[in-house]
Design a protein around this motif. Structure first.
Motif, PDB file in Angstrom:
ATOM      1  N   ILE A 335      19.690   4.582  -5.445  1.00  0.00           N
ATOM      2  CA  ILE A 335      18.656   3.734  -6.276  1.00  0.00           C
ATOM      3  C   ILE A 335      17.972   2.867  -5.418  1.00  0.00           C
ATOM      4  CG2 ILE A 335      18.535   1.702  -7.848  1.00  0.00           C
ATOM      5  CD1 ILE A 335      21.139   2.620  -9.039  1.00  0.00           C
ATOM      6  N   GLY A 336      18.726   2.138  -4.315  1.00  0.00           N
ATOM      7  CA  GLY A 336      17.784   1.607  -3.233  1.00  0.00           C
ATOM      8  C   GLY A 336      16.711   2.359  -2.616  1.00  0.00           C
ATOM      9  N   VAL A 337      16.995   3.605  -2.263  1.00  0.00           N
ATOM     10  CA  VAL A 337      16.114   4.634  -1.505  1.00  0.00           C
ATOM     11  C   VAL A 337      14.716   4.715  -2.487  1.00  0.00           C
ATOM     12  CG1 VAL A 337      15.582   6.829  -0.844  1.00  0.00           C
ATOM     13  CG2 VAL A 337      17.622   5.741  -0.060  1.00  0.00           C
ATOM     14  N   LEU A 338      15.062   4.977  -3.831  1.00  0.00           N
ATOM     15  CA  LEU A 338      14.055   5.109  -4.622  1.00  0.00           C
ATOM     16  C   LEU A 338      13.251   4.051  -4.993  1.00  0.00           C
ATOM     17  CD1 LEU A 338      16.055   7.293  -7.410  1.00  0.00           C
ATOM     18  CD2 LEU A 338      14.341   8.003  -5.903  1.00  0.00           C
ATOM     19  N   ILE A 339      13.955   2.859  -5.113  1.00  0.00           N
ATOM     20  CA  ILE A 339      13.218   1.563  -5.212  1.00  0.00           C
ATOM     21  C   ILE A 339      12.323   1.457  -3.933  1.00  0.00           C
ATOM     22  CG2 ILE A 339      13.265  -0.909  -5.200  1.00  0.00           C
ATOM     23  CD1 ILE A 339      15.772  -0.709  -6.620  1.00  0.00           C
ATOM     24  N   ASN A 340      12.656   1.770  -2.980  1.00  0.00           N
ATOM     25  CA  ASN A 340      11.949   1.649  -1.849  1.00  0.00           C
ATOM     26  C   ASN A 340      10.535   2.646  -1.587  1.00  0.00           C
ATOM     27  OD1 ASN A 340      11.455   2.546   1.428  1.00  0.00           O
ATOM     28  ND2 ASN A 340      11.383   0.504   1.192  1.00  0.00           N
ATOM     29  N   LEU A 341      10.655   3.791  -1.932  1.00  0.00           N
ATOM     30  CA  LEU A 341       9.680   4.627  -2.200  1.00  0.00           C
ATOM     31  C   LEU A 341       8.781   4.341  -3.081  1.00  0.00           C
ATOM     32  CD1 LEU A 341      11.763   7.946  -1.701  1.00  0.00           C
ATOM     33  CD2 LEU A 341      10.681   6.906  -0.046  1.00  0.00           C
ATOM     34  N   LEU A 342       9.124   3.950  -4.286  1.00  0.00           N
ATOM     35  CA  LEU A 342       8.523   3.516  -5.437  1.00  0.00           C
ATOM     36  C   LEU A 342       7.510   2.294  -5.269  1.00  0.00           C
ATOM     37  CD1 LEU A 342      10.881   4.069  -8.441  1.00  0.00           C
ATOM     38  CD2 LEU A 342       8.561   5.466  -7.929  1.00  0.00           C
ATOM     39  N   SER A 343       8.035   1.457  -4.269  1.00  0.00           N
ATOM     40  CA  SER A 343       7.480   0.161  -3.858  1.00  0.00           C
ATOM     41  C   SER A 343       6.190   0.531  -2.837  1.00  0.00           C
ATOM     42  CB  SER A 343       8.621  -0.938  -3.513  1.00  0.00           C
ATOM     43  OG  SER A 343       7.785  -1.806  -2.788  1.00  0.00           O
ATOM     44  N   ASN A 344       6.686   1.386  -2.026  1.00  0.00           N
ATOM     45  CA  ASN A 344       5.968   1.715  -1.047  1.00  0.00           C
ATOM     46  C   ASN A 344       4.467   2.428  -1.633  1.00  0.00           C
ATOM     47  OD1 ASN A 344       7.254   0.612   0.947  1.00  0.00           O
ATOM     48  ND2 ASN A 344       8.007   2.683   1.806  1.00  0.00           N
ATOM     49  N   ALA A 345       4.906   3.304  -2.629  1.00  0.00           N
ATOM     50  CA  ALA A 345       3.867   4.157  -3.428  1.00  0.00           C
ATOM     51  C   ALA A 345       2.756   2.990  -4.040  1.00  0.00           C
ATOM     52  CB  ALA A 345       4.403   4.985  -4.308  1.00  0.00           C
ATOM     53  N   ALA A 346       3.327   1.907  -4.786  1.00  0.00           N
ATOM     54  CA  ALA A 346       2.690   1.125  -5.423  1.00  0.00           C
ATOM     55  C   ALA A 346       1.795   0.123  -4.289  1.00  0.00           C
ATOM     56  CB  ALA A 346       3.840   0.116  -6.111  1.00  0.00           C
ATOM     57  N   HIS A 347       2.334  -0.036  -3.316  1.00  0.00           N
ATOM     58  CA  HIS A 347       1.798  -0.785  -2.393  1.00  0.00           C
ATOM     59  C   HIS A 347       0.503  -0.244  -1.847  1.00  0.00           C
ATOM     60  CE1 HIS A 347       0.800  -2.428   1.534  1.00  0.00           C
ATOM     61  NE2 HIS A 347       1.019  -3.590   1.179  1.00  0.00           N
ATOM     62  N   ALA A 348       0.602   1.421  -1.564  1.00  0.00           N
ATOM     63  CA  ALA A 348      -0.390   2.031  -1.084  1.00  0.00           C
ATOM     64  C   ALA A 348      -1.471   2.296  -1.981  1.00  0.00           C
ATOM     65  CB  ALA A 348       0.068   3.504  -0.814  1.00  0.00           C
ATOM     66  N   MET A 349      -1.189   2.122  -3.441  1.00  0.00           N
ATOM     67  CA  MET A 349      -2.302   2.282  -4.328  1.00  0.00           C
ATOM     68  C   MET A 349      -2.901   0.984  -4.613  1.00  0.00           C
ATOM     69  SD  MET A 349      -0.977   5.059  -6.847  1.00  0.00           S
ATOM     70  CE  MET A 349       0.710   4.443  -7.136  1.00  0.00           C
ATOM     71  N   GLN A 350      -2.073  -0.061  -4.260  1.00  0.00           N
ATOM     72  CA  GLN A 350      -2.998  -1.230  -4.561  1.00  0.00           C
ATOM     73  C   GLN A 350      -3.883  -1.615  -3.566  1.00  0.00           C
ATOM     74  OE1 GLN A 350       0.492  -4.113  -4.624  1.00  0.00           O
ATOM     75  NE2 GLN A 350       1.050  -3.389  -6.651  1.00  0.00           N
ATOM     76  N   SER A 351      -3.419  -1.311  -2.281  1.00  0.00           N
ATOM     77  CA  SER A 351      -4.235  -1.647  -1.049  1.00  0.00           C
ATOM     78  C   SER A 351      -5.621  -0.597  -0.955  1.00  0.00           C
ATOM     79  CB  SER A 351      -3.659  -1.228  -0.003  1.00  0.00           C
ATOM     80  OG  SER A 351      -3.236   0.115   0.229  1.00  0.00           O
ATOM     81  N   VAL A 352      -5.561   0.489  -1.976  1.00  0.00           N
ATOM     82  CA  VAL A 352      -6.917   1.377  -1.903  1.00  0.00           C
ATOM     83  C   VAL A 352      -7.686   1.031  -3.234  1.00  0.00           C
ATOM     84  CG1 VAL A 352      -5.734   3.294  -2.947  1.00  0.00           C
ATOM     85  CG2 VAL A 352      -7.627   3.542  -0.934  1.00  0.00           C
ATOM     86  N   GLN A 353      -6.998   0.551  -4.168  1.00  0.00           N
ATOM     87  CA  GLN A 353      -7.698   0.033  -5.476  1.00  0.00           C
ATOM     88  C   GLN A 353      -8.309   1.535  -6.224  1.00  0.00           C
ATOM     89  OE1 GLN A 353      -8.133  -2.919  -6.724  1.00  0.00           O
ATOM     90  NE2 GLN A 353      -6.802  -3.733  -5.120  1.00  0.00           N
ATOM     91  N   ARG A 354      -7.448   2.274  -6.265  1.00  0.00           N
ATOM     92  CA  ARG A 354      -7.489   3.707  -7.168  1.00  0.00           C
ATOM     93  C   ARG A 354      -7.692   2.991  -8.473  1.00  0.00           C
ATOM     94  NH1 ARG A 354      -8.644   7.664  -3.779  1.00  0.00           N
ATOM     95  NH2 ARG A 354      -6.856   8.390  -2.329  1.00  0.00           N
ATOM     96  N   ALA A 355      -8.895   3.924  -8.970  1.00  0.00           N
ATOM     97  CA  ALA A 355      -9.389   3.886 -10.429  1.00  0.00           C
ATOM     98  C   ALA A 355      -8.040   4.255 -11.397  1.00  0.00           C
ATOM     99  CB  ALA A 355     -10.648   4.587 -10.652  1.00  0.00           C
ATOM    100  N   GLN A 356      -7.722   5.299 -11.202  1.00  0.00           N
ATOM    101  CA  GLN A 356      -6.623   6.031 -11.992  1.00  0.00           C
ATOM    102  C   GLN A 356      -5.260   6.182 -10.983  1.00  0.00           C
ATOM    103  OE1 GLN A 356      -8.309   9.450 -13.586  1.00  0.00           O
ATOM    104  NE2 GLN A 356      -8.969   8.230 -15.620  1.00  0.00           N
TER     105      GLN A 356
END
Length: 442
Positions: A335-356
């Motif tokens: 669960i900790g591994v998955l939280i880390n991967l999901l958190s990193n993915a969310a951070h990557a998209m927030q920094s690039v401001q994807r439309a979708q």
């Protein structure tokens, strides 16, 4: 490594030679001119000729000194050094030939120059041997070519042997000096390397210290949370029972607004109940000898999504799960591994401001294991950094936004389960992390 050290030693030795050559040439000029006093007492009849000869040698040495201050001179320091060293020897040999030949007291000056070269100047062993041989040849020529010939051959042999002995002693001193300089450089190089390692260790220890402090804080929060979760679960259950009872009352069925409100309350309390359950699963179970046990990967994925829910707001999340997701492993750690991967993915998209912004979580059978992949359409990973993403303390986030330990810790957890956490990415388009877990034995 050896080639780099040798090049560094040669650069340092070249600078050393240049400094000593400059100082030595100045000393040579002074001694050559001061020898006028010896001429006055030893051969006053040759005083004018010897003064002009000494002045010529001093001027030539001065010219070499000035050349040493140029770029070309610095590159040719060894040749120029040997040149100004030979000039006084040629001058002394010429004086011996002009005066008494084998009986001339000036042969002592040849010894003085060789000892000075062997003890002080940073020349090589072969240069030292060459200098000694040249001095002996010059002396023999001065004596044998003297107008009166060699009156006392025994004296010539004796003086020649003394010059040879001086040449050997000078060469031995040169050899030991060269070894001492090399050893000194090695020690300096080792000290510099140890200092670099020490500084790197200090930086790492400072970062680890910060991480340990953070862990202590998290441990304290975990201890507090353990009690809070238990206390929170009871009133949630009571409230949920009360809502269910309210929904069973006839008036709730006849009043649409009341029924909708109670349904909303039940849905909210159910979500709180699920979060409490997820936190208990994540916080209470600890890795140990019994950590490798069967669990449903689907439950772990959904728990990680709920726990990372705040960071996943506004992101489309797509799940692709097979019918059977039973795996073996440490559920809280996964669960900790998955939280880390999901958190990193969310951070990557927030920094690039994807439309979708979108995250795809896919679980698929792969032989006797299940492969889990988390893919986002963020900014991707720079090819220069993709080989370092699993290094401890490596991060591309701003200072204070993370210590860069999440992926390295996750890599270790997956490795403990017999798998490999891998990454694939197209810079500017997407990133995908994936790993596999063993299925329970049939």
């Amino acid at each position: 490594m050896i080639a780099r050290d040798t090049a560094s030693y040669e650069r340092q030795l070249s600078a050393f030679r240049l400094a000593y050559s400059k100082a030595g040439s100045i000393t040579s000029i002074g001694l050559v001119l001061a020898g006028v006093g010896l001429d006055y007492f030893s051969y006053p009849e040759w005083l004018t000729e010897f003064f002009l000869l000494r002045l010529l040698v001093a001027c030539l040495t001065l010219g070499i000194l000035l050349l040493l201050y140029t770029r070309v001179g610095a590159q040719q320091v060894r040749v120029l050094t040997m040149t100004w060293l030979v000039l006084p020897q040629v001058m002394i040999a010429w004086m011996i030939w002009l005066t008494s030949g084998v009986d001339s007291i000036y042969f002592v000056g040849l010894h003085l120059a060789m000892y000075a070269v062997g003890i002080i100047l940073p020349i090589t062993l072969f240069e030292g041997i060459g200098f000694g041989v040249l001095t002996l040849v010059l002396y023999l020529m001065a004596c044998t070519l003297h107008p009166d010939g060699v009156a006392e051959p025994g004296k010539l042999y004796t003086n020649s042997l003394f010059i040879l002995f001086s040449a050997i002693a000078s060469a031995v001193c040169t050899w030991f000096n060269e070894r001492a300089r090399l050893r000194l450089f090695q020690l300096q190089h080792e000290v510099a390397m140890n200092n670099d390692k020490l500084q790197e260790t200090n930086r790492t220890l400072a970062e680890v210290k910060g991480q340990l402090i953070q862990r202590e804080k998290m441990a304290a929060i975990g201890t507090l949370s353990a009690g809070l979760l238990h206390e929170l679960n009871n009133p949630v259950n009571y409230a949920l029972m009360a809502v269910n009872m309210g929904l069973s009352v006839p008036s709730a069925k006849t009043d649409p607004m009341l029924k909708e409100s109670l349904d909303d309350a039940r849905e909210g309390l159910t979500r709180v109940q699920n979060i409490v359950s997820d936190l208990k699963t994540f916080a209470y179970q600890k890795p140990g000898d019994d950590s490798q046990r069967p669990f449903l990967l689907e439950h772990a994925v959904r728990s990680a999504i709920r726990l990372a829910g705040y960071e996943l707001k506004g992101i489309e999340l797509a799940l692709d799960l097979p019918q059977d997701t039973h795996v073996m492993g440490d559920e809280p750690a996964i669960i900790g591994v998955l939280i880390n991967l999901l958190s990193n993915a969310a951070h990557a998209m927030q920094s690039v401001q994807r439309a979708q912004p979108r995250i795809d979580v896919r679980v698929a059978p792969e032989g006797e294991r299940l492969r889990i992949s988390v893919r986002d359409n963020g900014h991707g990973i720079d090819p220069a950094n993709i080989g370092r993403v699993f290094e401890p303390f490596f991060t591309t986030r701003d200072v204070g936004a993370g210590l860069g330990l999440g992926l390295s810790v996750s890599y270790g957890i997956v490795q403990r389960h017999g798998g490999i956490l891998s990454v694939d990415s197209v810079f500017g388009e997407w990133t995908e992390f994936s790993f596999d877990l063993p299925r329970p034995p049939q």
